[in-house]
Design a protein around this motif. Structure first.
Motif, mmCIF file in Angstrom:
data_model
loop_
_atom_site.group_PDB
_atom_site.id
_atom_site.type_symbol
_atom_site.label_atom_id
_atom_site.label_comp_id
_atom_site.label_asym_id
_atom_site.label_seq_id
_atom_site.Cartn_x
_atom_site.Cartn_y
_atom_site.Cartn_z
ATOM 1 N N GLY A 133 23.695 -3.576 4.386
ATOM 2 C CA GLY A 133 23.101 -4.708 3.664
ATOM 3 C C GLY A 133 22.047 -5.476 4.426
ATOM 4 O O GLY A 133 21.632 -6.555 4.002
ATOM 5 N N GLY A 134 21.600 -4.925 5.542
ATOM 6 C CA GLY A 134 20.598 -5.639 6.334
ATOM 7 C C GLY A 134 19.247 -5.715 5.630
ATOM 8 O O GLY A 134 18.931 -4.875 4.790
ATOM 9 N N ALA A 135 18.464 -6.755 5.995
ATOM 10 C CA ALA A 135 17.093 -6.845 5.473
ATOM 11 C C ALA A 135 16.252 -5.808 6.206
ATOM 12 O O ALA A 135 16.573 -5.419 7.327
ATOM 13 N N LEU A 136 15.184 -5.354 5.567
ATOM 14 C CA LEU A 136 14.350 -4.333 6.206
ATOM 15 C C LEU A 136 13.654 -4.932 7.421
ATOM 16 O O LEU A 136 12.811 -5.816 7.276
ATOM 17 N N PRO A 137 13.967 -4.455 8.639
ATOM 18 C CA PRO A 137 13.403 -5.105 9.826
ATOM 19 C C PRO A 137 11.894 -4.945 9.938
ATOM 20 O O PRO A 137 11.207 -5.812 10.450
ATOM 21 N N MET A 138 11.369 -3.820 9.398
ATOM 22 C CA MET A 138 9.937 -3.580 9.622
ATOM 23 C C MET A 138 9.055 -4.470 8.747
ATOM 24 O O MET A 138 7.870 -4.584 8.978
ATOM 25 N N VAL A 139 9.653 -5.120 7.759
ATOM 26 C CA VAL A 139 8.848 -5.967 6.879
ATOM 27 C C VAL A 139 8.339 -7.186 7.646
ATOM 28 O O VAL A 139 7.190 -7.605 7.495
ATOM 29 N N ASP A 140 9.194 -7.744 8.528
ATOM 30 C CA ASP A 140 8.744 -8.871 9.350
ATOM 31 C C ASP A 140 7.804 -8.394 10.443
ATOM 32 O O ASP A 140 6.816 -9.036 10.765
ATOM 33 N N LEU A 141 8.150 -7.224 10.998
ATOM 34 C CA LEU A 141 7.335 -6.709 12.104
ATOM 35 C C LEU A 141 5.953 -6.287 11.624
ATOM 36 O O LEU A 141 4.971 -6.393 12.334
ATOM 37 N N HIS A 142 5.909 -5.767 10.402
ATOM 38 C CA HIS A 142 4.658 -5.187 9.905
ATOM 39 C C HIS A 142 4.374 -5.723 8.500
ATOM 40 O O HIS A 142 4.791 -5.121 7.507
ATOM 41 N N PRO A 143 3.678 -6.844 8.408
ATOM 42 C CA PRO A 143 3.461 -7.494 7.109
ATOM 43 C C PRO A 143 2.845 -6.580 6.053
ATOM 44 O O PRO A 143 3.133 -6.717 4.869
ATOM 45 N N LYS A 144 2.024 -5.594 6.488
ATOM 46 C CA LYS A 144 1.372 -4.709 5.508
ATOM 47 C C LYS A 144 2.414 -3.953 4.690
ATOM 48 O O LYS A 144 2.222 -3.681 3.515
ATOM 49 N N ILE A 145 3.533 -3.593 5.350
ATOM 50 C CA ILE A 145 4.581 -2.860 4.628
ATOM 51 C C ILE A 145 5.233 -3.792 3.608
ATOM 52 O O ILE A 145 5.499 -3.406 2.471
ATOM 53 N N GLY A 146 5.457 -5.041 4.021
ATOM 54 C CA GLY A 146 6.044 -6.028 3.114
ATOM 55 C C GLY A 146 5.165 -6.220 1.886
ATOM 56 O O GLY A 146 5.642 -6.227 0.750
ATOM 57 N N GLU A 147 3.851 -6.321 2.128
ATOM 58 C CA GLU A 147 2.914 -6.518 1.000
ATOM 59 C C GLU A 147 2.941 -5.300 0.073
ATOM 60 O O GLU A 147 2.930 -5.421 -1.147
ATOM 61 N N TRP A 148 2.982 -4.126 0.683
ATOM 62 C CA TRP A 148 2.990 -2.891 -0.110
ATOM 63 C C TRP A 148 4.255 -2.819 -0.963
ATOM 64 O O TRP A 148 4.201 -2.487 -2.150
ATOM 65 N N LEU A 149 5.401 -3.194 -0.360
ATOM 66 C CA LEU A 149 6.666 -3.162 -1.110
ATOM 67 C C LEU A 149 6.631 -4.144 -2.277
ATOM 68 O O LEU A 149 7.102 -3.843 -3.369
ATOM 69 N N THR A 150 6.045 -5.313 -2.037
ATOM 70 C CA THR A 150 5.946 -6.311 -3.107
ATOM 71 C C THR A 150 5.126 -5.741 -4.261
ATOM 72 O O THR A 150 5.493 -5.851 -5.429
ATOM 73 N N ARG A 151 4.011 -5.065 -3.914
ATOM 74 C CA ARG A 151 3.175 -4.474 -4.971
ATOM 75 C C ARG A 151 3.936 -3.388 -5.726
ATOM 76 O O ARG A 151 3.834 -3.254 -6.928
ATOM 77 N N ARG A 152 4.736 -2.592 -4.987
ATOM 78 C CA ARG A 152 5.524 -1.539 -5.643
ATOM 79 C C ARG A 152 6.486 -2.163 -6.652
ATOM 80 O O ARG A 152 6.690 -1.659 -7.738
ATOM 81 N N LYS A 153 7.098 -3.281 -6.246
ATOM 82 C CA LYS A 153 8.063 -3.932 -7.140
ATOM 83 C C LYS A 153 7.357 -4.468 -8.376
ATOM 84 O O LYS A 153 7.883 -4.406 -9.481
ATOM 85 N N GLU A 154 6.134 -4.969 -8.181
ATOM 86 C CA GLU A 154 5.376 -5.510 -9.319
ATOM 87 C C GLU A 154 5.080 -4.431 -10.357
ATOM 88 O O GLU A 154 5.012 -4.698 -11.542
ATOM 89 N N VAL A 155 4.893 -3.178 -9.882
ATOM 90 C CA VAL A 155 4.613 -2.109 -10.854
ATOM 91 C C VAL A 155 5.901 -1.411 -11.306
ATOM 92 O O VAL A 155 5.873 -0.351 -11.907
ATOM 93 N N GLY A 156 7.030 -2.014 -10.977
ATOM 94 C CA GLY A 156 8.293 -1.531 -11.548
ATOM 95 C C GLY A 156 9.117 -0.624 -10.660
ATOM 96 O O GLY A 156 10.148 -0.117 -11.087
ATOM 97 N N GLN A 157 8.663 -0.357 -9.408
ATOM 98 C CA GLN A 157 9.492 0.491 -8.547
ATOM 99 C C GLN A 157 10.482 -0.394 -7.792
ATOM 100 O O GLN A 157 10.146 -1.034 -6.804
ATOM 101 N N LEU A 158 11.697 -0.415 -8.302
ATOM 102 C CA LEU A 158 12.692 -1.319 -7.733
ATOM 103 C C LEU A 158 13.591 -0.588 -6.748
ATOM 104 O O LEU A 158 13.819 0.616 -6.880
ATOM 105 N N PRO A 159 14.131 -1.315 -5.754
ATOM 106 C CA PRO A 159 15.070 -0.665 -4.835
ATOM 107 C C PRO A 159 16.341 -0.271 -5.577
ATOM 108 O O PRO A 159 16.652 -0.838 -6.626
ATOM 109 N N PRO A 160 17.079 0.711 -5.076
ATOM 110 C CA PRO A 160 18.286 1.142 -5.783
ATOM 111 C C PRO A 160 19.288 -0.002 -5.915
ATOM 112 O O PRO A 160 19.375 -0.855 -5.032
ATOM 113 N N SER A 161 20.029 -0.004 -7.026
ATOM 114 C CA SER A 161 20.950 -1.116 -7.262
ATOM 115 C C SER A 161 22.158 -1.034 -6.326
ATOM 116 O O SER A 161 22.782 -2.029 -6.018
#
Ligand SMILES: Cc1cc2nc3c(=O)[nH]c(=O)nc-3n(C[C@H](O)[C@H](O)[C@H](O)COP(=O)(O)O)c2cc1C
Length: 398
Positions: A169-197
């Motif tokens: 259940g940990g938060a993704l560590p690389m999102v803080d380390l690498h903001p570009k990945i965090g931004e990319w994940l946010t965009r993925r979620k906006e287009v409907g690609q959600l993490p597994p439930s």
């Protein structure tokens, strides 16, 4: 010892890398989807620059292999937030079961990227230990890992620890380390690609070769089996062979025999051009499945009779699987569908990347070679449509 074939380039590794995660007790392998898919498995082999999200979708639609593997993706590239690497990790539900293949040499990077692969909802994680390209293997990645078994093991362990951390259940560590990945994940979620439930552990597999400059299949496979990967896919050539010579299916058969009863599946790979050849290889080598690579270029239909292959294998007398090549109409329509998908989903990519696929589809009908000469210059889907239109109207009336 077989791994002393090449000078060691790395500092010695701790036997078990630990990144603040409780040491994992190796239990029975996490087979998950590997358990549930039909056997023998007929899968699409990963191909860099080919099995991108568009081609994978076309293969999933027209051939439906039992399993699809992404192109290999560099763990360091992802960690730097390279859009080109991250883009390869986009997939459509139709591609399931889909496995993300990653490569690198630093166990810590695998620990991080394994968590991202889980978050993206892939069905499995595959570690490339087979790429022979100098730019990859000379850095100790890909097939370079065959020369450094302790590192190969450390990578498998680190990937598993990453998966365990994500399941916990940990938060993704690389999102803080690498903001570009965090931004990319946010965009993925906006287009409907959600993490597994549900956070379920992902099975880890390996794709590799039979040695560096000679066949070391027994030592190498035994070494990998100690980590109980869900599957090992073996391309029957050494690193030094590259793509020269023929794939050594005797070595692949040896791997299948070593792994029998271990719980790890062995998939053979190399030079399979049809389902009949696949059936013969499976029968002779005893593998749990095969990966088909180059024979699927421009031919996603190669997988479509896979249930007949299973039927043929269940009979004592080998039966021929009818070879029904795609019709010219099917080929041209798929070429157009692929080109449209490419332009729509990769608007920033150079359309030139699509040209090779168009050439691979356009074969086996009158005028195909002249058409291919023109297709190598197309710049967008409108130009493809204009070139294919006369052929499409002609072949559809035949
Ligand atoms: C253009 C190309 C790119 C490849 N890229 C990858 C890759 O990213 N990861 C991988 O594990 N193997 C890669 N391979 C190797 C294939 O997956 C496969 O092992 C090899 O082509 C032998 O199988 P085949 O005879 O069915 O093509 C690549 C092969 C080709 C031709």
């Amino acid at each position: 010892m077989f791994f002393l074939l090449e000078a060691r380039r790395f500092p010695p590794l701790k036997r078990k890398p630990c990144y603040g995660i409780k040491e994992r007790v190796i239990q029975e392998p996490n087979v998950h989807f590997w358990n549930n898919i039909s056997k023998p498995i007929i899968a699409l082999s990963p191909m860099d620059g080919v099995t991108d999200p568009c081609f994978r979708r076309i293969v999933a639609t027209h051939g439906k292999p039992d399993l699809i593997v992404t192109e290999f993706t560099s763990v360091e590239g992802i960690l730097h937030g390279a859009e080109s690497e991250l883009g390869g990790l986009v997939f459509d539900e139709i591609e399931r079961p889909i496995v993300a293949q990653i490569y690198g040499s630093n166990p810590e990077s695998f620990f991080l990227i394994a968590q991202l692969v889980c978050e993206l909802g892939f069905d499995g994680l595959d570690i490339n230990m087979g790429c022979p390209a100098k730019a990859v293997s000379s850095k100790g990645c890909g097939a370079g890992l065959i020369a450094d078994p302790p590192r190969a093991k450390a990578i498998l362990q680190a990937a598993r620890q990453g998966i365990d951390a994500w399941v916990a259940g940990g938060a993704l560590p690389m999102v803080d380390l690498h903001p570009k990945i965090g931004e990319w994940l946010t965009r993925r979620k906006e287009v409907g690609q959600l993490p597994p439930s549900e956070r379920r552990p992902l099975p880890v597999s390996v794709k590799t070769r039979i040695g560096v400059n000679r066949v070391v299949i027994q030592e190498w496979v035994s070494h990998l089996l100690e980590e109980k990967p869900a599957a090992i896919s073996i391309h029957g050539r050494t690193l030094h062979q590259g793509y020269r010579g023929a794939a050594d299916w005797k070595a692949i058969a040896e791997a299948a025999s070593i792994a029998r009863g271990s719980g790890t599946l062995i998939l053979g790979n190399g030079d399979i051009r049809s389902l009949n050849e696949a059936a013969q290889r499976i029968r002779e080598s005893g593998v749990d499945g095969v990966l088909i690579g180059r024979a699927a270029l421009g031919n996603p239909w190669i997988f479509r009779k896979k249930s007949l292959l299973r039927e043929a294998l269940s009979h004592h007398e080998p039966e021929l699987i009818p070879d029904e090549p795609a019709s010219p109409l099917e080929r041209l329509e798929a070429a157009l569908e692929h080109a449209r998908l490419f332009q729509e989903s990769r608007p920033l990519s150079r359309f030139a990347e699509m040209r090779k696929h168009l050439g691979w589809y356009c074969k086996g009908f009158p005028g195909a070679s002249q058409l291919r000469e023109k297709l190598v210059r197309v710049r967008n889907v409108d130009e493809v449509e204009a070139l294919l239109a006369p052929f499409l109207s002609e072949v559809s009336y035949r």
